[in-house]
Design an enzyme around this catalytic site. Structure first.
Site: not given
Length: 421
Positions: A279, A362
């Site tokens: 995030e 990611d």
């Protein structure tokens, strides 16, 4: 003529439903490629037989509902126009008040009611299925409360937007689309600023993360990434769902990193730290602002196309559609119909951009945490909790997936490990 067009539209919709069913149940390939069998990305290695079966069943039904509900909306709006229902609502509004603002409110209210009635079966089926497959833990009364909140919130926003939109069309039938877009820029930022502090709390309770030890670890990561964060928020979702989630919302000083309590309950700290790093990547790489910019560019093009199509449709088929002028509020279902079709058509592009950003996040997260096993465990648990498909059919990925598939995400982590070695 109207009856003929309506019957043809219904038959086209029924044919589309059959085609979607055949694709999802007989044509779409959701199997694991041979090269990935036995790896961490193979669901057979982390799901038991029952979970595999439920995942396949639930995903197919959910995908089917998605693909048939959107064209149903198009069919419903078209039949509203052909049947004169929109024109009837306009007459009711005109007969009820001489005030244009009140007429707009009355029209939008009736349109909202009939739209809710038409869409309710799809919503209820989705709720029922999520309960049957143990995804949802929400009581029917709580679910209905959310539906009622949705209705009034959407009514208020729709009334505001429609009032401004048709005022602009009255003032400038040629350039209303440009003026509407210019007003949408500050409005979009305002809504994003408002979302975490006004709208989201209408549905759930938000509070600072209770686990202060975990919060300290997360804030230390944020400091290393030069993110000015003072709190991490958790939201009470366990009473509604078993799914896991975390997200970034808001802009500027109202930006928030939010964790569902289900995520906190089911994942280990190292797995949660990977999610938080993911995030944080969205903030570091400015994905929120890139997303807003992309949305605004698409909406500019979309409003221009809608204006052109509406003008052409009213000139050529105004009598059939029972819309005498674009300026009349009875043309609103035509606006919504064209907007919905364009949104669906642009989904592959917007989803592709989103998947790229999620893959970047990611990559950032694994480099920050250096813990691929926790990352893999996170994705496996997300799959189990949501009964998600690891490798969905191509069209499902194209139109539904704003994130890379779990096959892609887990295999990318394994590839990172191999390159590191």
């Amino acid at each position: 003529m109207r009856r003929k067009i309506g019957v043809q539209a219904v038959f086209i919709y029924l044919f589309f439903m059959i085609a979607v069913y055949c694709y999802l149940y007989f044509g779409g390939d959701s199997g694991i490629p041979e090269a990935f069998r036995g790896t961490s990305a193979d669901p057979a290695t982390f799901l038991n037989g029952r979970e595999l079966m439920l995942s396949e069943e639930y995903s197919r039904i959910r995908n089917f509902l998605f693909f048939v509900s959107i064209p149903f909306e198009w069919l419903f709006l078209l039949l509203m126009l052909l049947g004169g229902l929109s024109q009837t609502f306009e007459r009711w509004a005109a007969a009820s008040s001489k005030s244009r603002i009140l007429q707009t409110a009355i029209y939008v209210f009736w349109l909202s009611i009939i739209t809710l009635i038409a869409a309710f079966p799809f919503k209820y089926i989705g709720y029922y299925l999520s309960k049957e497959y143990n995804i949802s833990t929400q009581s029917f009364s709580s679910w209905m409360k959310d539906q009622i909140t949705d209705f009034w919130l959407n009514f208020g926003l729709t009334f505001l937007l429609v009032s401004v939109l048709y005022w602009l069309i009255q003032k400038s039938q040629k350039r209303w689309w440009l003026y509407a877009w210019l007003l949408s820029v500050p409005f979009s930022f305002f809504m994003m600023f408002l979302q975490p502090v006004v709208i989201d709390p209408l549905y759930n309770d938000f509070y600072p993360l209770k686990d202060k030890k975990l919060e300290t670890k997360i804030l230390e990561m944020a400091d290393k990434a030069d993110i000015p964060a003072d709190h991490v928020y958790e939201v009470n979702m366990a009473e509604k769902t078993n799914s896991l989630n975390a997200y970034v919302t808001g802009v500027g000083s109202n930006s928030r990193i939010v964790l569902w309590d289900t995520t906190l309950n089911r994942l280990e700290d190292d797995e949660i730290l990977f999610i938080m790093a993911h995030e944080m990547a969205h903030y570091v790489e400015k994905h929120i602002y890139i997303g807003i910019s992309g949305y605004l560019l698409l909406s500019l093009a979309g409003l221009w196309v809608i204006a052109k199509i509406m003008d052409h449709a009213v000139r050529k088929w105004g009598g059939i559609l029972q819309v005498s002028s674009v300026r009349n509020i009875s043309s609103l279902p035509l606006f919504l119909l064209v907007a919905s079709i364009l949104t669906f058509a642009s989904a592959p592009l917007s989803n592709a951009v989103s998947r790229y950003q999620e893959a970047r996040a990611d990559s950032y997260a694994i480099k920050m945490t250096q813990d691929s096993q926790s990352a893999i465990g996170t994705f496996q648990e997300l799959t189990r909790a949501g009964l998600s498909e690891v490798n969905p059919p191509y069209l499902v990925k194209l139109f539904r997936y704003s994130h890379p598939t779990m096959l892609e995400r887990i295999s990318a982590l394994e590839q990172y490990d191999r390159e590191k070695e």
